[in-house]
Scaffold this active site. Sequence first.
Site, PDB file in Angstrom:
ATOM      1  N   THR A  14       0.819  -1.208   0.000  1.00  0.00           N
ATOM      2  CA  THR A  14       0.000   0.000   0.000  1.00  0.00           C
ATOM      3  C   THR A  14       0.854   1.261   0.000  1.00  0.00           C
ATOM      4  O   THR A  14       0.438   2.304  -0.506  1.00  0.00           O
ATOM      5  CB  THR A  14      -0.945  -0.015   1.227  1.00  0.00           C
ATOM      6  OG1 THR A  14      -1.780  -1.167   1.123  1.00  0.00           O
ATOM      7  CG2 THR A  14      -1.817   1.214   1.292  1.00  0.00           C
ATOM      8  N   TYR A  27      -8.095   0.414  -4.091  1.00  0.00           N
ATOM      9  CA  TYR A  27      -6.851   0.908  -4.684  1.00  0.00           C
ATOM     10  C   TYR A  27      -6.052  -0.291  -5.163  1.00  0.00           C
ATOM     11  O   TYR A  27      -6.382  -1.441  -4.857  1.00  0.00           O
ATOM     12  CB  TYR A  27      -6.038   1.702  -3.649  1.00  0.00           C
ATOM     13  CG  TYR A  27      -5.510   0.847  -2.527  1.00  0.00           C
ATOM     14  CD1 TYR A  27      -6.315   0.502  -1.450  1.00  0.00           C
ATOM     15  CD2 TYR A  27      -4.205   0.348  -2.570  1.00  0.00           C
ATOM     16  CE1 TYR A  27      -5.843  -0.315  -0.440  1.00  0.00           C
ATOM     17  CE2 TYR A  27      -3.722  -0.472  -1.551  1.00  0.00           C
ATOM     18  CZ  TYR A  27      -4.550  -0.795  -0.495  1.00  0.00           C
ATOM     19  OH  TYR A  27      -4.092  -1.613   0.498  1.00  0.00           O
ATOM     20  N   THR A  93       1.687  -4.336   4.336  1.00  0.00           N
ATOM     21  CA  THR A  93       1.578  -4.585   5.779  1.00  0.00           C
ATOM     22  C   THR A  93       1.065  -5.984   6.112  1.00  0.00           C
ATOM     23  O   THR A  93       1.255  -6.454   7.223  1.00  0.00           O
ATOM     24  CB  THR A  93       0.654  -3.539   6.433  1.00  0.00           C
ATOM     25  OG1 THR A  93      -0.646  -3.632   5.835  1.00  0.00           O
ATOM     26  CG2 THR A  93       1.209  -2.141   6.272  1.00  0.00           C
ATOM     27  N   GLU A 282       3.583 -26.938  29.093  1.00  0.00           N
ATOM     28  CA  GLU A 282       2.822 -27.590  30.151  1.00  0.00           C
ATOM     29  C   GLU A 282       3.397 -29.000  30.312  1.00  0.00           C
ATOM     30  O   GLU A 282       4.077 -29.504  29.400  1.00  0.00           O
ATOM     31  CB  GLU A 282       1.337 -27.626  29.796  1.00  0.00           C
ATOM     32  CG  GLU A 282       1.042 -28.245  28.461  1.00  0.00           C
ATOM     33  CD  GLU A 282      -0.414 -28.069  28.029  1.00  0.00           C
ATOM     34  OE1 GLU A 282      -0.883 -28.934  27.291  1.00  0.00           O
ATOM     35  OE2 GLU A 282      -1.063 -27.083  28.424  1.00  0.00           O
TER      36      GLU A 282
HETATM   37  N1  DAS Z   1      -2.069  -4.548   0.083  1.00  0.00           N
HETATM   38  C1  DAS Z   1      -1.718  -5.061   1.354  1.00  0.00           C
HETATM   39  C2  DAS Z   1      -0.300  -5.588   1.380  1.00  0.00           C
HETATM   40  O1  DAS Z   1       0.424  -5.386   0.452  1.00  0.00           O
HETATM   41  C3  DAS Z   1      -1.998  -4.158   2.493  1.00  0.00           C
HETATM   42  C4  DAS Z   1      -0.974  -3.127   2.837  1.00  0.00           C
HETATM   43  O2  DAS Z   1       0.087  -2.971   2.293  1.00  0.00           O
HETATM   44  O3  DAS Z   1      -1.254  -2.379   3.798  1.00  0.00           O
HETATM   45  O4  DAS Z   1       0.057  -6.208   2.322  1.00  0.00           O
END
Ligand code: DAS
Length: 326
Positions: A14, A27, A93, A282
């Site tokens: 992104t 997008y 992300t 455990e």
């Molecule tokens: N499009 C997603 C990724 O490339 C989301 C992002 O980048 O925030 O992981």
Amino acid sequence: MSDAYINVFATGGTIAGTAGSATRRDYIAGQIGIDQLLADVAPLGLDMPLVGQEFASIGSEDITPQIWARLHAACVSAMDDTRCKGVIITHGTDTAEETAFLFDQTLPTYKPVVLVGAMRPADAVGSDGLRNFANGVCVVSDDAAAGRGVLLVMNDKIFAARDVRKARTEGTDAFNGFPRGAVGHVTPSSLEWFGPPWRVQEKVRFAFHEALPKVAILFAYAGMPADNVTLALDSGAQGLVLAGFGNGTAPAAVRAALADAVTAGVPVVRATRVDEGLVDREPADDDLGFIAARALGPPKARILLQLLLANGIIDPVRAQEAFDRR
Ligand code: DAS
């Protein structure tokens, strides 16, 4: 190092995404190439020269072992380049924590490697990409950034790769750290670490392999049948990560099938499907040969088990030590 520079390795995400409108919801990730990104960054007046290279222009849901391998090799070269101060990787992300953790375990710690991303595309109103990037430059430029493993910088926070996880699907405050929260706070003009480096001059923990063994994540759910385990094994899994209930539990029949897998030589890690919290050992783990994921969530537990298998570490005691380690 007066002629030092930062290597910027772009993969898309992104941070390189555009919608064609400042207010549109949908997008396309990875639309802005590395040259455009560096041109966009130039007016920010950042102190350190940047040398860019593009490895992919994808949404990070499409990251592959092949991209990881090329990116990793470039990071290794950057470590050996005396003029390189450190590396910024621009990354989507969604899988940033996995790339960060894989590289954290397979690179030395004497130069910073920092992932940055964005939750809003580059042309969105309130886009966070350039700020996260400027913050990443601030971190890599700092001498005290080394010795902390791979870092991820988002929303003015610095996270260690081992701790960081994407915790929200939207909003710029999308990442949490566990068990540590952020290890530092950064803005384009300030930087504060919350403690000293904890991995100073540490060598590579595991050799990097492009072809990692297949490890399946089994997500627990009410009524989960044991054939989830056999199906994973039949599909060639050489290791299993249970994304279990609570403290890494599962229905009795699933636990029995997992114990059988261990007996057959397939290591099993108990992790949790819960967002946060330790999965501790455990007493039954000793009897059944299970490994406790400790603070690692299922995606990172999977990567660590892959690295252990790829490096021939199958003894559960040694494997547990790797999961216990910061
Ligand atoms: N499009 C997603 C990724 O490339 C989301 C992002 O980048 O925030 O992981």
